[in-house]
Write a protein that holds these residues in place. Structure first.
Motif, PDB file in Angstrom:
ATOM      1  N   GLY A   1      -1.150   4.211  -6.797  1.00  0.00           N
ATOM      2  CA  GLY A   1       0.129   5.118  -6.188  1.00  0.00           C
ATOM      3  C   GLY A   1       1.425   4.376  -6.579  1.00  0.00           C
ATOM      4  N   THR A   2       2.212   3.104  -7.513  1.00  0.00           N
ATOM      5  CA  THR A   2       2.169   2.370  -8.045  1.00  0.00           C
ATOM      6  C   THR A   2       3.178   2.156  -6.721  1.00  0.00           C
ATOM      7  N   ASN A   3       2.697   1.186  -5.860  1.00  0.00           N
ATOM      8  CA  ASN A   3       2.473   0.573  -5.041  1.00  0.00           C
ATOM      9  C   ASN A   3       1.764  -0.622  -5.162  1.00  0.00           C
ATOM     10  N   GLY A   4       2.301  -2.180  -4.847  1.00  0.00           N
ATOM     11  CA  GLY A   4       1.955  -3.446  -5.239  1.00  0.00           C
ATOM     12  C   GLY A   4       1.176  -4.085  -6.294  1.00  0.00           C
ATOM     13  N   VAL A   5       0.309  -4.963  -6.300  1.00  0.00           N
ATOM     14  CA  VAL A   5       0.059  -5.392  -7.727  1.00  0.00           C
ATOM     15  C   VAL A   5      -0.985  -4.605  -8.313  1.00  0.00           C
ATOM     16  N   GLY A   6      -1.835  -3.410  -7.580  1.00  0.00           N
ATOM     17  CA  GLY A   6      -2.092  -2.608  -8.717  1.00  0.00           C
ATOM     18  C   GLY A   6      -1.281  -1.542  -9.293  1.00  0.00           C
ATOM     19  N   SER A   7       0.431  -1.541  -9.448  1.00  0.00           N
ATOM     20  CA  SER A   7       1.222  -0.639 -10.029  1.00  0.00           C
ATOM     21  C   SER A   7       0.543  -0.470 -11.235  1.00  0.00           C
TER      22      SER A   7
ATOM     23  N   TYR B   1       0.770  -0.771   0.309  1.00  0.00           N
ATOM     24  CA  TYR B   1      -0.009   0.344  -0.252  1.00  0.00           C
ATOM     25  C   TYR B   1       1.002   1.823   0.593  1.00  0.00           C
ATOM     26  N   ASN B   2       1.942   1.298   0.781  1.00  0.00           N
ATOM     27  CA  ASN B   2       2.652   2.187   0.669  1.00  0.00           C
ATOM     28  C   ASN B   2       4.401   1.303   0.961  1.00  0.00           C
ATOM     29  N   SER B   3       5.669   1.897   0.684  1.00  0.00           N
ATOM     30  CA  SER B   3       6.079   1.984   0.536  1.00  0.00           C
ATOM     31  C   SER B   3       6.873   1.571   2.041  1.00  0.00           C
ATOM     32  N   SER B   4       7.649   0.564   2.382  1.00  0.00           N
ATOM     33  CA  SER B   4       8.453   0.741   4.277  1.00  0.00           C
ATOM     34  C   SER B   4       9.190   1.417   3.700  1.00  0.00           C
ATOM     35  N   ARG B   5       9.385   2.292   4.932  1.00  0.00           N
ATOM     36  CA  ARG B   5      10.640   3.382   4.515  1.00  0.00           C
ATOM     37  C   ARG B   5      10.887   3.848   6.186  1.00  0.00           C
ATOM     38  N   ILE B   6      12.204   3.818   6.541  1.00  0.00           N
ATOM     39  CA  ILE B   6      12.580   5.068   7.442  1.00  0.00           C
ATOM     40  C   ILE B   6      13.190   6.295   7.351  1.00  0.00           C
ATOM     41  N   GLY B   7      13.422   7.495   7.643  1.00  0.00           N
ATOM     42  CA  GLY B   7      13.912   8.778   7.003  1.00  0.00           C
ATOM     43  C   GLY B   7      13.858   9.467   8.868  1.00  0.00           C
ATOM     44  N   PHE B   8      14.681  10.606   8.111  1.00  0.00           N
ATOM     45  CA  PHE B   8      15.247  11.437   9.290  1.00  0.00           C
ATOM     46  C   PHE B   8      14.617  12.514   8.109  1.00  0.00           C
ATOM     47  N   ARG B   9      13.911  13.657   8.451  1.00  0.00           N
ATOM     48  CA  ARG B   9      13.999  15.234   7.915  1.00  0.00           C
ATOM     49  C   ARG B   9      14.400  16.015   8.382  1.00  0.00           C
ATOM     50  N   GLY B  10      15.039  17.216   8.249  1.00  0.00           N
ATOM     51  CA  GLY B  10      14.937  18.530   9.369  1.00  0.00           C
ATOM     52  C   GLY B  10      15.091  19.789   8.269  1.00  0.00           C
TER      53      GLY B  10
ATOM     54  N   THR C   1       4.624  -8.026 -15.541  1.00  0.00           N
ATOM     55  CA  THR C   1       3.953  -9.430 -14.586  1.00  0.00           C
ATOM     56  C   THR C   1       3.701  -7.848 -13.082  1.00  0.00           C
ATOM     57  N   THR C   2       2.407  -8.832 -12.874  1.00  0.00           N
ATOM     58  CA  THR C   2       2.369  -7.921 -11.024  1.00  0.00           C
ATOM     59  C   THR C   2       3.189  -8.070 -10.145  1.00  0.00           C
ATOM     60  N   GLY C   3       4.112  -8.983  -9.877  1.00  0.00           N
ATOM     61  CA  GLY C   3       5.254  -8.491  -9.341  1.00  0.00           C
ATOM     62  C   GLY C   3       5.733 -10.001  -8.603  1.00  0.00           C
ATOM     63  N   GLY C   4       6.505 -10.097  -7.328  1.00  0.00           N
ATOM     64  CA  GLY C   4       7.354 -11.124  -7.190  1.00  0.00           C
ATOM     65  C   GLY C   4       8.283 -11.699  -8.571  1.00  0.00           C
ATOM     66  N   SER C   5       8.484 -13.523  -7.764  1.00  0.00           N
ATOM     67  CA  SER C   5       9.817 -13.612  -8.375  1.00  0.00           C
ATOM     68  C   SER C   5       9.138 -14.407  -9.469  1.00  0.00           C
ATOM     69  N   PRO C   6       7.791 -14.942  -9.651  1.00  0.00           N
ATOM     70  CA  PRO C   6       7.387 -15.075 -11.539  1.00  0.00           C
ATOM     71  C   PRO C   6       7.973 -15.186 -12.765  1.00  0.00           C
ATOM     72  N   ALA C   7       9.018 -15.422 -12.836  1.00  0.00           N
ATOM     73  CA  ALA C   7       8.487 -14.340 -14.192  1.00  0.00           C
ATOM     74  C   ALA C   7       7.857 -15.796 -15.030  1.00  0.00           C
ATOM     75  N   TYR C   8       7.770 -15.374 -17.366  1.00  0.00           N
ATOM     76  CA  TYR C   8       6.741 -16.128 -17.808  1.00  0.00           C
ATOM     77  C   TYR C   8       7.984 -17.676 -18.045  1.00  0.00           C
ATOM     78  N   GLY C   9       7.416 -18.357 -17.699  1.00  0.00           N
ATOM     79  CA  GLY C   9       7.891 -19.828 -18.122  1.00  0.00           C
ATOM     80  C   GLY C   9       8.012 -19.640 -19.655  1.00  0.00           C
ATOM     81  N   THR C  10       9.495 -20.567 -19.691  1.00  0.00           N
ATOM     82  CA  THR C  10      10.217 -20.947 -21.178  1.00  0.00           C
ATOM     83  C   THR C  10      10.698 -21.969 -21.020  1.00  0.00           C
ATOM     84  N   LEU C  11      10.914 -22.557 -22.705  1.00  0.00           N
ATOM     85  CA  LEU C  11      11.304 -24.019 -22.595  1.00  0.00           C
ATOM     86  C   LEU C  11      12.616 -23.367 -23.532  1.00  0.00           C
ATOM     87  N   THR C  12      13.350 -24.210 -23.144  1.00  0.00           N
ATOM     88  CA  THR C  12      14.974 -24.249 -24.396  1.00  0.00           C
ATOM     89  C   THR C  12      14.257 -25.153 -25.769  1.00  0.00           C
TER      90      THR C  12
END
Length: 416
Positions: free
Chosen positions: A137-143, A63-72, A385-396
Motif C-alpha cells: 500500500g505504498t507505506n514503509g520500506v516495502g513501498s 504500515y498505515n500512514s499516521s493521521r488524524i481527520g474529521f469527516r461528516g 532508497t527504501t526510505g529514511g535519510s541516507p542518500a547514496y554516498g559520493t566524493l567530490t
C-alpha cells in the motif's frame, strides 16, 4: 417534546466522525554506491571503491500512514447528500507534526444518483492504482520501486505545484475538481479529475502563465467479487518557465493498469506502469565554426511492473512483492550521453508479516532490498532508497553509482 423530536431527526440526517491512525516503528536504512570508472587509471588507490551509509530511526507510517481527520455527511433528502473530509498528517514519532494543515485530504462534495462532485485536495487518479494494487500500500520500506521512482520524478521536476502543502501532484493534487461515477453500476467505477494551476495571466509580453501545477487525469475500473481491475491516465504539468519559452515545456504523462484477484488462500496483485517525461531539449552545437541552437521534443520513459501476494495465516497476513522500473531514454538523449544505452533499472523485493491483535491494533515487520543497475546513467531519479535519510554516498570529483539499498520496519499500528 416537539423540539427533542426535531433534534433527533437532525442528528439522524447529519454525522461527524473523528478518526485517525497512530503508527510507529523501529526502522533501519542503508545504501551502497560503487565508484564508476570512466577512466580507472585516473583514480588514486586511496579512493574507496564503494561507499556505505546507514541510519536507525524511530519512524512513523510503516504500515498505515499516521493521521488524524474529521469527516461528516448531511442527508439533504431525495437521495442527495453533502459531505466534507479534512485529514492531516501527524508525526507521532517526535510529536512535532500535528494538525497544522490538512495536506492529506481537504474536500467538500455533493453526491446523489448522478455520482459525486468533489472539490479540493485529494489523491490523483493515477496514484490510486499504485497504492491499491501494491500489497504494501505504498507505506514503509516495502513501498514499490514504481512508487519510489514516481516520487523522485515529481520532486526532480520542480517539487510542489501551486497551492500544494507538503506533497506534490504525483500522490495528491490541490485545487482539484473531480467527478466520481455512482456506485450502482454493476461493479464499474471511475473518476475524472482536473486540478487548476491558478497562475496569473497578464497582457504583458511573454505573459502567458506557466501551467505548472495543473493535473488532468482519469481512472476507470471494475470490481466484482474477488476481481478488481483498473486503468488510469494522467498528465502532470511541471513547467519551470512560461509556455512561450519553448525550453520550459515539461509534462509527466502516466499510464498504469493494475489488477488483483482473491483466491481465498492467497490474493494476487499485479501492475504495469509507464511514465513519459516529455520535455523540450535545448542544446548548442558548433558546425563550421558557427554555434547553432537545437531544440527538440524528447520523451524519456520509465517502464514499471509489479507482482505481489498476500497470504492470510490465522490472525496474521504475509505480504510479498517484486517490482522493477526500467529507464529508457529518448533516442535524442543517447548522442549526448553515449554511455546511456537504456540499461538503467531498479529492482526491489519486499516481504513482511502483519499480526492483528484486534480489528484496530496490529504488529508488523517488513524487509526490503533494492538493486540498481547502471545507476550513474540517471542520477537522482533511479537512485531510489527504501526510505529514511541516507542518500547514496559520493566524493567530490568522482562518480559513484547507486548500487543497492536495504531497509526494515518493526512496528505497531493503532487505528481509531
Amino acid at each position: 417534546m416537539a423540539a427533542l423530536a426535531v433534534a433527533g431527526v437532525a442528528s439522524a440526517q447529519s454525522s461527524v466522525t473523528l478518526f485517525g491512525v497512530v503508527d510507529a516503528a523501529v526502522s533501519g536504512y542503508s545504501t551502497k554506491s560503487n565508484l564508476y570508472y570512466t577512466n580507472p587509471f585516473a583514480v588514486p588507490f586511496t579512493v574507496p571503491g564503494s561507499l556505505k551509509r546507514s541510519q536507525t530511526a524511530l519512524s512513523n507510517s510503516g504500515y498505515n500512514s499516521s493521521r488524524i481527520g474529521f469527516r461528516g455527511t448531511e442527508d439533504l433528502g431525495g437521495g442527495l447528500a453533502a459531505s466534507f473530509w479534512l485529514e492531516a498528517p501527524i508525526t507521532n514519532d517526535d510529536g512535532k507534526g500535528g494538525i497544522s494543515n490538512f495536506a492529506r485530504r481537504s474536500t467538500v462534495s455533493l453526491s446523489g444518483g448522478f455520482g459525486e462532485i468533489r472539490l479540493g485536495r485529494d489523491y490523483t487518479a493515477t496514484f490510486w492504482n499504485d497504492t491499491v494494487f501494491d500489497p504494501f500500500g505504498t507505506n514503509g520500506v516495502g513501498s514499490s520501486a514504481i512508487f519510489r521512482t514516481n516520487v523522485n520524478l515529481a520532486a526532480t521536476h520542480g517539487g510542489t505545484p501551486n497551492g500544494a502543502a507538503g506533497s506534490d501532484s504525483y500522490v495528491r493534487t490541490s485545487n482539484a475538481i473531480a467527478y466520481f461515477l455512482p456506485p450502482n453500476l454493476g461493479g464499474f467505477y471511475g473518476q475524472f479529475q482536473y486540478a487548476l494551476h491558478e497562475n496569473v495571466k497578464t497582457d504583458e509580453l511573454n505573459g502567458s502563465p506557466s501551467k505548472k501545477g495543473r493535473y488532468i487525469g482519469g481512472r476507470f475500473g471494475y470490481a466484482n467479487g474477488p476481481l478488481d481491475v483498473a486503468a488510469a491516465y494522467g498528465i502532470d504539468t511541471k513547467d519551470s518557465l512560461t509556455d512561450l519559452t519553448v525550453a520550459g515545456k515539461d509534462r509527466l504523462k502516466t499510464f498504469n493498469l493494475g489488477a488483483s484477484y482473491d483466491f481465498g488462500p492467497v490474493k494476487l496483485f499485479g501492475e504495469l506502469s509507464q511514465v513519459k517525461d516529455a520535455y523540450n531539449l535545448s542544446s548548442t552545437v558548433t558546425l563550421g565554426g558557427f554555434p547553432y541552437l537545437l531544440t527538440q521534443g524528447v520523451s524519456n520513459k520509465y517502464n514499471g511492473a509489479l507482482i505481489g501476494a498476500t497470504i492470510p495465516v490465522g490472525p496474521g497476513l504475509i505480504r510479498a512483492s517484486y517490482s522493477q522500473v526500467k529507464y529508457k531514454p529518448d533516442s535524442a538523449i543517447v548522442p549526448f550521453n553515449f554511455y546511456n544505452n537504456g540499461s538503467s533499472r531498479a529492482s526491489q523485493f519486499a516481504v513482511g508479516y502483519v499480526h492483528n491483535l484486534s480489528k484496530r491494533t496490529a504488529l508488523y515487520a517488513t524487509l526490503s532490498r533494492i538493486s540498481i543497475k547502471d545507476g550513474q546513467n540517471n542520477p537522482g531519479v533511479m537512485g531510489i532508497t527504501t526510505g529514511g535519510s541516507p542518500a547514496y554516498g559520493t566524493l567530490t570529483g568522482y562518480t559513484y553509482a547507486p548500487k543497492s539499498a536495504t531497509g526494515y520496519d518493526f512496528g505497531i499500528r493503532h487505528a481509531f
